[in-house]
Design an enzyme around this catalytic site. Structure first.
Site, PDB file in Angstrom:
ATOM      1  N   ASP A   3       0.801  -1.221   0.000  1.00 45.38           N
ATOM      2  CA  ASP A   3       0.000   0.000   0.000  1.00 45.38           C
ATOM      3  C   ASP A   3       0.839   1.279   0.000  1.00 45.38           C
ATOM      4  O   ASP A   3       0.414   2.286  -0.554  1.00 45.38           O
ATOM      5  CB  ASP A   3      -0.939   0.002   1.209  1.00 45.38           C
ATOM      6  CG  ASP A   3      -2.160  -0.874   0.986  1.00 45.38           C
ATOM      7  OD1 ASP A   3      -2.392  -1.274  -0.167  1.00 45.38           O
ATOM      8  OD2 ASP A   3      -2.876  -1.157   1.961  1.00 45.38           O
TER       9      ASP A   3
ATOM     10  N   TYR B 218     -10.237   0.911   2.638  1.00 42.44           N
ATOM     11  CA  TYR B 218      -9.560   1.000   3.930  1.00 42.44           C
ATOM     12  C   TYR B 218      -9.382   2.447   4.364  1.00 42.44           C
ATOM     13  O   TYR B 218      -9.131   3.326   3.532  1.00 42.44           O
ATOM     14  CB  TYR B 218      -8.164   0.390   3.852  1.00 42.44           C
ATOM     15  CG  TYR B 218      -8.088  -1.090   3.772  1.00 42.44           C
ATOM     16  CD1 TYR B 218      -8.146  -1.872   4.915  1.00 42.44           C
ATOM     17  CD2 TYR B 218      -7.922  -1.723   2.543  1.00 42.44           C
ATOM     18  CE1 TYR B 218      -8.061  -3.244   4.828  1.00 42.44           C
ATOM     19  CE2 TYR B 218      -7.845  -3.086   2.450  1.00 42.44           C
ATOM     20  CZ  TYR B 218      -7.917  -3.851   3.594  1.00 42.44           C
ATOM     21  OH  TYR B 218      -7.829  -5.210   3.510  1.00 42.44           O
TER      22      TYR B 218
END
Length: 436
Positions: free
Chosen positions: A115, A195
């Site tokens: 990420d 997220y």
């Protein structure tokens, strides 16, 4: 953690972004963790007022640090120092502290993500409402290579009650010594797909630093397709099954104890033997191993590590150090770089992220496990890996409760006594007999 992706295709292209420091930042709101005035006493943190965090906590401890915002790592804290009451100057703890990667592989083998370096973690910095930073200050961050408005009110600095710092009732039962504590809390929220990662740094008045990443946000309805036995039913019946996955969070710590990067690492292991004849309990012997070369380390019962100052001692003449305290973890065995709890590597300016590391020559390994090559440790870097296997549950919707994972560093012999010791007990250092 308790969230899924926007979809396994992420509904967007991953972007490669250059590492960059942020430009000027402003502040909004008021609170106890404001930037230090320009005319304040000299501090260990060396940065302009806009990028300085200084907080004196109720127990008399002052934390000082600088902050900047990196185009891949997000929030970076630098020149972190700790000054408890009784110390005449700040004690340097860390040169820098930041995230080193968030690695997310899916159980069905379809995808995995890095990420920080592969999916725009830093560019997903979220604006914070005043109610999300109670009693504190929200600083404006200029996000490098932002996708939208680069000026984000996204950095909260505040204090938060922790409860008892200590409690002790004297033998005569005529007095109770107790104190309540507050922590300095510094955090951001970064969105990646569905997220929302809360990156939190807690600085306690006893010198402890705790690093946490919490995940919240939303379950991805596009991932309700785990029909191969690797998911969990969400909603009525078994029609929707959320795909299970792991979150492997890495942190990168560069210690600078007492202002020097030439710290040393020690590992302690204790062996337990069964009670011998005549003994009432088992015997435990603890041994020390000096870690002089790069190491891939694994936590286990009766093992711990500490980073020891090369130059500083407390008032008792003991070397100052910080103990590394791993948090709860589920190690992911699917990749070589997640098979160990921590790595100690020699400083290398190109080694910035634990996986999918950009910026090095093509011949340089991309992952932290390949950097453990037997070099002598003269400027050690700590990489901590804390994993979580997320099997979704009905309670993960909607919105999802925050799930936290992290670890701490705890002072060991940084001060001669508890830095919060009341003055009337200060004479007891090394003594147990009451004074007449």
């Amino acid at each position: 953690m308790r969230v899924n992706r926007m979809s396994r295709a992420r509904k967007g292209a991953a972007v490669g972004l250059s590492v960059a420091a942020l430009a000027a930042g402003a502040t909004t709101g008021a609170g106890p963790a404001n930037a230090q005035p320009r005319n304040a006493a000299a501090a260990a943190a060396e940065c302009s007022a806009n990028y300085r965090i200084e907080q004196k906590l109720t127990g008399g401890t002052t934390w000082r640090m600088c902050w900047r915002y990196d185009g891949k790592a997000g929030l970076v804290l630098e020149n972190i120092s700790y000054q408890p009451k009784g110390e005449t100057k700040p004690i340097k703890v860390l040169n820098s502290a930041r995230l080193g990667q968030i690695h997310v592989p899916y159980d069905d083998g379809s995808v995995e993500y890095d990420d920080l370096t592969g999916f725009g973690f830093a560019q997903g910095l979220m604006n914070l409402a005043p109610g999300e930073c109670p009693g504190g200050t929200i600083k404006t961050v200029k996000v490098p290579e932002a996708w939208q408005d680069p000026n984000v009110k996204g950095l909260c600095t505040t204090t938060r009650a922790r409860g008892h710092a200590y409690r002790m009732q004297g033998d005569t039962a005529n007095k109770v010594y107790q104190a309540q504590s507050k922590d300095l809390l510094v955090y951001t929220v970064n969105q990646v797909g569905w997220y929302e990662y809360m990156t939190e740094w807690r600085f306690q008045d006893d010198g402890t630093v705790t690093m946490n990443v919490g995940a919240t946000g939303s379950l991805s309805f596009d991932d309700y397709d785990a029909g191969d036995g690797r998911g969990w039913p969400i909603g009525k019946g078994n029609a929707a099954k959320a795909t299970s996955h792991s979150h492997n969070v890495f942190w990168r710590l560069d210690f600078g104890l007492d202002g020097s990067s030439k710290n040393r690492i020690e590992q302690y292991d204790s062996a337990v033997t069964a009670p011998a004849a005549g003994d009432q309990a088992s015997k435990i012997k603890t041994t020390r191993t000096k870690i002089t070369k790069e190491l891939a380390g694994d936590a286990k019962a009766y093992r711990w590590w500490r980073m020891v100052s090369a130059t500083g001692k407390n008032k008792d003449g003991h070397a100052r150090s910080y103990e590394i305290v791993p948090g709860a973890t589920t190690k992911y065995p699917g990749r070589s770089f997640t098979k160990h709890d921590m790595y100690f590597t020699e400083y290398n300016k190109c080694e910035k992220f634990a996986t999918n590391n950009p910026g090095c020559a093509n011949t340089h390994p991309k992952n932290v496990d390949k950097w453990v090559g037997g070099q002598n440790l003269t400027h050690p870097i700590v990489w901590m890996n804390v994993g979580f296997h997320h099997i979704a549950r009905d309670e993960d919707q909607q919105p999802m409760p925050v799930h936290w994972q992290g670890f701490s560093i705890v002072p060991r012999d940084v001060t001669a006594m508890n830095p919060l010791t009341p003055s009337e007990l200060a004479w007891q250092n090394g003594h147990w007999r009451p004074r007449s």
